[in-house]
Design an enzyme around this catalytic site. Structure first.
Site, PDB file in Angstrom:
ATOM      1  CE  LYS A   1      -4.096  -1.617  -0.345  1.00  0.00           C
ATOM      2  NZ  LYS A   1      -4.949  -1.229  -1.484  1.00  0.00           N
TER       3      LYS A   1
ATOM      4  CB  SER B   1      -3.777 -10.643   1.413  1.00  0.00           C
ATOM      5  OG  SER B   1      -2.633  -9.959   1.835  1.00  0.00           O
TER       6      SER B   1
END
Lengths: 331, 92
Positions: free
Chosen positions: A61, A278
């Site tokens: 991110k 994830s």
């Protein structure tokens, strides 16, 4: 053979000796071959993981957060006196908080109250303020509360709006995609990433397809609306991000939480790779693809490392599954 | 025992959109069985085939996680407030 390729391709990824600030270290993450956990594949098939945990904020991110904030500074939407605000369950918040601290902008984040303690602490340590939303409403509840706060003082805030800001996927188009193409010397045949906002799979996928239309772009998605894959979204039951265009995907693979957790446990003990859930989901999907191939180079994005989930169910409940795969959890 | 259950967004399709439902049961397990009776399909999202609460679901009785109580055997009393909370906070 790939080792030699990597040496050839290493120079663009070499870290500079000195940088002027932490945000200059965003991107240029390593690609590592997953060997033991992928055994049983055809000899001509390799699975490579893009380790995004090497970003300074600890996750993939950092890339979209930096892209969105730089763009806002350039076009005047973010200026001194404004606070950066967004709804985020963790990694984006950490990235925004880090970049805000590095660039001198105050940061306010709306997060569901059940986000992990270590995430809350990291965000606070960067000096950002946290506003909690109802955990039963999930990330959609945080999105709605954030919109309400901004509506009360629209001039006071810059909202990167990762779900709808095209600079999110653009950051991956400009960095993640080219890095993967360069690191594999154009040999990547399949690109696999989880869907959270869709930024990674859309942006990097678009770049790779432009380079070579034969490259398949595949998304890993939770198999149910009630899941434990932090960071990923079950699109059919969620507010669909504006940057997500399903028609650009070649395939979407549903992944169960149990399978993803099992993969995380295996990666830690078989590869020495301690990653988040994830990443486990991405590898489950990558293996699903790789098993059908006789030749190919499958690249999966591993969004972060596992240490920041120590207080979450990923690790606190691992003892409940002593019989996971062929891994011995008797420690 | 009549208790009130707070239902998270992903499971509201089973409760016709309601965020709270009233069910009966003198333990968490009995409560979940009554919840299934009234809202078919919801229980398998919360519990696995072996009857354990799924690892990514947290069930709270009056704010306490049942993993630190007696799990699904945790006793309930009239008016208890149950929350079913996904163990994750959503998108990245």
């Amino acid at each position: 053979m790939l080792t030699a390729l990597n040496q050839d391709a290493a120079s663009p990824l070499r870290r500079p000796r000195k940088v002027d600030g932490i945000i200059e270290l965003v991107g240029n993450t390593p690609l590592v071959e997953v060997r033991r956990t992928t055994r049983g594949l055809s000899r001509g098939v390799r699975v490579l993981a893009k380790l995004e945990g090497f970003n300074p904020g600890g996750s993939v991110k950092d890339r979209p957060a930096l892209g969105m904030i730089r763009d806002a500074i350039d076009n005047g939407r973010l200026k001194p006196g404004r606070t950066i605000i967004d709804s985020t369950s963790g990694n984006t918040g950490i990235a925004i908080a880090m970049i805000g601290a590095a660039l001198g902008y105050p940061v306010r984040l709306v997060v569901p109250a059940n986000v992990s303690e270590e995430r809350k602490n990291i965000i606070r340590l960067f000096g950002a303020e946290i506003v909690y939303s109802d955990p039963l409403e999930g990330s959609d509840g945080a999105i709605r509360l954030c919109r309400k706060i901004v509506a009360e003082d629209p001039e006071g805030y810059f909202k990167p709006d990762q779900y709808f800001n095209p600079m999110n996927s653009q950051a991956h188009y400009e960095t993640t995609g080219p890095e993967i193409y360069r690191q594999t010397e154009g040999r990547v045949t399949h690109f696999v990433a989880g869907i959270g906002t869709g930024g990674t799979v859309m942006g990097a996928g678009r770049f790779l397809k432009e380079r070579d239309p034969r490259i398949r772009v595949i998304a890993a998605e939770p198999d149910s609306e009630m899941h434990g894959l932090e960071g990923l979204k079950h699109m059919a039951s969620s507010i669909v991000p504006g940057i997500y265009h399903e028609e650009e995907l070649d395939l979407k693979i549903p992944v169960s939480t149990e399978d993803a957790y099992e993969m995380v446990y295996r990666l830690s003990q078989e590869e020495g790779l301690l990653v988040g859930q994830s990443s486990g989901a991405a590898l489950v999907a990558a293996m699903d693809v790789a098993r059908r191939l006789t030749h190919g180079t499958v690249v999966a994005v591993f969004p972060d490392f596992g240490a920041r989930y120590m207080t979450t169910n990923l690790w606190t409940t691992w003892k409940e599954s002593l019989d996971v795969g062929n891994v011995d959890f008797s420690i | 025992m009549s208790v009130r259950v707070r239902v998270p967004t992903p499971l509201r399709k089973f409760t016709q959109g309601s965020d709270e439902v009233d069910v009966n049961g003198d333990t968490v397990l009995a409560m979940l069985e009554d919840l299934e009776q009234k809202h078919p399909g919801i229980k398998e999202r919360i519990m696995d085939e072996s009857g354990k609460v799924r690892r990514f679901v947290n069930v709270y009785v009056n704010g306490d996680d049942i993993r630190f109580l007696q799990n699904v055997d945790t006793a309930l009393k009239d008016g208890d407030s149950i929350s079913i909370v996904p163990a994750i906070a959503g998108g990245l």
